[in-house]
Motif scaffolding. Structure first.
Motif, PDB file in Angstrom:
ATOM      1  N   ALA A 150       0.971  -1.334   0.081  1.00  0.00           N
ATOM      2  CA  ALA A 150       0.076  -0.093   0.050  1.00  0.00           C
ATOM      3  C   ALA A 150       0.810   0.979   0.089  1.00  0.00           C
ATOM      4  O   ALA A 150       0.640   2.185  -0.859  1.00  0.00           O
ATOM      5  CB  ALA A 150      -0.982  -0.077   1.297  1.00  0.00           C
ATOM      6  N   LEU A 151       1.930   1.232   0.693  1.00  0.00           N
ATOM      7  CA  LEU A 151       2.767   2.476   1.018  1.00  0.00           C
ATOM      8  C   LEU A 151       3.605   2.632  -0.253  1.00  0.00           C
ATOM      9  O   LEU A 151       3.680   3.822  -0.733  1.00  0.00           O
ATOM     10  CB  LEU A 151       3.803   2.354   1.960  1.00  0.00           C
ATOM     11  N   ALA A 152       3.928   1.665  -1.248  1.00  0.00           N
ATOM     12  CA  ALA A 152       4.438   1.711  -2.573  1.00  0.00           C
ATOM     13  C   ALA A 152       3.507   2.271  -3.408  1.00  0.00           C
ATOM     14  O   ALA A 152       3.909   3.343  -4.299  1.00  0.00           O
ATOM     15  CB  ALA A 152       4.904   0.348  -3.197  1.00  0.00           C
ATOM     16  N   ALA A 153       2.225   1.978  -3.388  1.00  0.00           N
ATOM     17  CA  ALA A 153       1.332   2.691  -4.213  1.00  0.00           C
ATOM     18  C   ALA A 153       1.034   3.968  -3.732  1.00  0.00           C
ATOM     19  O   ALA A 153       0.905   5.181  -4.638  1.00  0.00           O
ATOM     20  CB  ALA A 153      -0.221   1.911  -3.892  1.00  0.00           C
ATOM     21  N   ALA A 154       1.125   4.608  -2.545  1.00  0.00           N
ATOM     22  CA  ALA A 154       0.933   5.608  -1.965  1.00  0.00           C
ATOM     23  C   ALA A 154       2.226   6.712  -2.699  1.00  0.00           C
ATOM     24  O   ALA A 154       1.726   7.861  -2.862  1.00  0.00           O
ATOM     25  CB  ALA A 154       1.086   5.812  -0.572  1.00  0.00           C
ATOM     26  N   ARG A 155       3.174   6.324  -2.594  1.00  0.00           N
ATOM     27  CA  ARG A 155       4.259   6.912  -3.073  1.00  0.00           C
ATOM     28  C   ARG A 155       4.282   7.221  -4.722  1.00  0.00           C
ATOM     29  O   ARG A 155       4.374   8.441  -4.832  1.00  0.00           O
ATOM     30  CB  ARG A 155       5.607   6.182  -2.913  1.00  0.00           C
ATOM     31  N   HIS A 156       3.832   6.088  -5.213  1.00  0.00           N
ATOM     32  CA  HIS A 156       3.714   6.407  -6.844  1.00  0.00           C
ATOM     33  C   HIS A 156       2.514   7.430  -7.034  1.00  0.00           C
ATOM     34  O   HIS A 156       2.704   8.248  -7.926  1.00  0.00           O
ATOM     35  CB  HIS A 156       3.248   4.990  -7.193  1.00  0.00           C
ATOM     36  N   TYR A 157       1.506   7.324  -6.353  1.00  0.00           N
ATOM     37  CA  TYR A 157       0.470   8.105  -6.534  1.00  0.00           C
ATOM     38  C   TYR A 157       0.697   9.517  -6.378  1.00  0.00           C
ATOM     39  O   TYR A 157       0.517  10.368  -6.930  1.00  0.00           O
ATOM     40  CB  TYR A 157      -0.712   7.693  -5.641  1.00  0.00           C
ATOM     41  N   LEU A 158       1.615   9.869  -5.089  1.00  0.00           N
ATOM     42  CA  LEU A 158       1.728  11.143  -4.759  1.00  0.00           C
ATOM     43  C   LEU A 158       2.872  11.763  -5.895  1.00  0.00           C
ATOM     44  O   LEU A 158       2.807  13.072  -5.982  1.00  0.00           O
ATOM     45  CB  LEU A 158       2.287  11.380  -3.332  1.00  0.00           C
ATOM     46  N   CYS A 159       3.796  11.003  -6.265  1.00  0.00           N
ATOM     47  CA  CYS A 159       4.612  11.435  -7.203  1.00  0.00           C
ATOM     48  C   CYS A 159       4.075  11.800  -8.535  1.00  0.00           C
ATOM     49  O   CYS A 159       4.150  12.655  -9.219  1.00  0.00           O
ATOM     50  CB  CYS A 159       5.655  10.577  -7.476  1.00  0.00           C
ATOM     51  N   GLN A 160       2.994  10.759  -8.935  1.00  0.00           N
ATOM     52  CA  GLN A 160       2.353  11.059 -10.235  1.00  0.00           C
ATOM     53  C   GLN A 160       1.570  12.329 -10.094  1.00  0.00           C
ATOM     54  O   GLN A 160       1.628  12.961 -11.046  1.00  0.00           O
ATOM     55  CB  GLN A 160       1.379   9.771 -10.377  1.00  0.00           C
ATOM     56  N   LYS A 161       1.157  12.656  -9.049  1.00  0.00           N
ATOM     57  CA  LYS A 161       0.530  13.788  -8.942  1.00  0.00           C
ATOM     58  C   LYS A 161       1.062  15.128  -9.236  1.00  0.00           C
ATOM     59  O   LYS A 161       0.475  16.161  -9.334  1.00  0.00           O
ATOM     60  CB  LYS A 161      -0.493  14.024  -7.110  1.00  0.00           C
ATOM     61  N   GLN A 162       2.377  14.740  -8.701  1.00  0.00           N
ATOM     62  CA  GLN A 162       3.361  16.068  -9.094  1.00  0.00           C
ATOM     63  C   GLN A 162       4.008  16.135 -10.289  1.00  0.00           C
ATOM     64  O   GLN A 162       4.970  16.571 -10.507  1.00  0.00           O
ATOM     65  CB  GLN A 162       4.422  16.003  -7.785  1.00  0.00           C
TER      66      GLN A 162
END
Ligand SMILES: Cc1ncc(COP(=O)(O)O)c(C=O)c1O
Length: 461
Positions: A150-162
């Motif tokens: 889940a935290l790997a997905a979280a990181r990917h998501y937040l980077c993608q948003k930026q």
């Protein structure tokens, strides 16, 4: 030849079933922790690497003769250490059948049955826990790996948003993320973050109240480069953070909210207890174990992620020999490639208990936990936590008596619980999480504690 292969497997299954039968018949009378003679029997296994093989029956019999007595009798009903659920009858049976099946839960074509039961058990879990029906439920070894996923997905998501593609550009120049954590965060979250390459300088720890819940006035200003990790069920007190107010605030600022609900998420299955975790459905991801409060055999947790496409982008694996048209196959959603079919046991436990049985299990454990706490108070203990779920932390005014009592009870084999430190105080810690625990088990355990205290006090006179 054909027959001899089949007969060899059949004979092993027969011997293993008989051994399992004998173990299960005796486990409620077995010492909770092995005695010295059982522990010394473990030396039997310390042999040089065998050059020649041994008949399978003899191999298995050694496990029973020297292994069974050296087990911790966690399925017997009076084990209150860690957070241990035991195994419901159907979940244990399903585990045995799953071993005979030996499926690879990789994708539909590698095992239609594993694939189907992952889907169905996942759907049931979302319904039981009242989580968003569009979320993906992935079956992993336990909560620790659910955090990693889940935290790997979280990181990917937040980077993608930026506007940063982590999969393409890697971590080196990635936007800096912060992780907001409770000072009472479970160690497994820290391990998961470390595995993912997060460092301590990225953590913002938030102080907690006396029950181990995040103090809301102490949370930092949230921003869209943050992961907020909350907790359903503190490992000592059983208390949960206030999801109702914290999650909307964090989400409004663009954070990803992850919940460690290893055992506490199951409070959702009880009408009486669900208020403790109200608002939890608004998070982005949740980690929960089946091998704790759902009482499946070990090696079974679930990673639940609302944004399944993000998880897929992190986990996908593609090669000609495992091509599939199907979306959301386990190989593309989770860290492992080859996996055992652990969802079979989740399916079996839920099919056996039903939502009413799971609610009854949660309520019963909570009731017995209260009985434990009341019994301890009558024996002179101070109960240090608000007993809201299935955890009790307590201490005796005399620390030497407490330590001696703990040692004596553990040695007695009558029941087992461990120690912890809570709010700076050395304490005993009990968790009631097993379907097999009865009211009689609680009374018998309290008697063992009382007898230990009496004996120590007598010897001191
Ligand atoms: C609150 C909490 N989080 C996480 C974990 C880790 O779970 P697992 O051992 O399944 O990885 C535990 C286990 O005790 C726990 O109690």
């Amino acid at each position: 030849m054909e027959d001899s292969i089949r007969d060899a497997s059949l004979s092993a299954v027969k011997v293993a079933s008989e051994i399992a039968y004998s173990y299960v018949s005796e486990v409620r009378n077995q010492r909770l922790f092995p005695d010295a003679s059982a522990l010394s029997g473990l030396q039997h296994f310390d042999q040089p690497l065998p050059a020649a093989g041994t008949d399978s029956q003899q191999v298995l019999e050694q496990l029973h003769t020297y292994g069974s007595p050296a087990t911790v009798a966690t399925t017997g009903g009076r084990y209150f250490g860690l957070v241990v659920g035991g195994s419901t009858p159907a979940a244990m049976g399903a585990n045995i059948i799953t071993s005979a099946w030996d499926q690879i839960a990789l994708m539909e074509s590698s095992s239609p049955i594993a694939n189907q039961l992952e889907k169905i058990a996942g759907r049931w879990v979302l319904e039981l826990l009242d989580l968003p029906s569009e979320a993906f439920v992935g079956f992993v070894t336990g909560t620790t790996m659910a955090h990693v996923s889940a935290l790997a997905a979280a990181r990917h998501y937040l980077c993608q948003k930026q506007g940063y593609d982590l999969a393409e550009q890697g971590l080196h120049n990635a936007p800096e993320l912060k992780v907001v954590l409770s000072e009472e965060v479970h160690i497994s979250v820290l391990k998961a973050l470390r595995l993912l390459g997060f460092g301590r300088s990225q953590f913002i720890f938030v102080p907690c109240d006396l029950q181990g819940r995040i103090i809301e006035s102490a949370v930092p200003e949230f921003s869209d480069n943050m992961i907020l990790v909350l907790q359903a069920g503190n490992v000592n007190s059983g208390s949960s953070d206030n999801f109702h107010t914290l999650i909307p605030k964090a989400k409004k600022a663009g954070c990803w909210v992850h919940v460690d609900g290893a055992f506490g998420l199951w409070a959702r299955a009880s009408r009486e207890k669900s208020a403790l975790v109200a608002g939890i459905e608004a998070a982005d991801s949740w980690a929960v174990d089946a091998h704790k409060w759902l009482n499946t055999p070990y090696d079974c947790g679930m990673c639940i992620v609302r944004h399944k496409q993000v998880l897929r982008e992190v986990m996908t694996t593609s090669a000609a020999y495992v091509e599939t048209q199907e979306m959301w196959q386990a190989k593309d959603m989770l860290p492992e490639f080859s996996r055992r079919a652990r969802a079979v046991e989740v399916w079996a436990a839920i099919a056996e208990l039903g939502s009413q049985g799971i609610e009854a299990l949660v309520d019963r454990c909570c009731l017995y936990t209260k009985m434990f706490a009341e019994g301890l108070e009558l024996l002179g203990f101070d109960v240090l936590n608000d007993v809201v779920l299935n955890q009790v932390v307590a201490c005796l005014p005399d620390i030497h008596l407490q330590r001696a009592m703990l040692h004596k009870v553990q040695q007695s084999g009558e029941c087992w619980f461990g120690q912890t430190t809570w709010q700076g105080q050395e304490a005993i810690r009990l968790s009631v999480s097993s379907w097999a625990t009865t009211e009689d088990d609680i009374q018998r355990s309290l008697k063992a504690i009382s007898a230990a205290i009496d004996e120590i006090q007598q010897q001191a006179i």
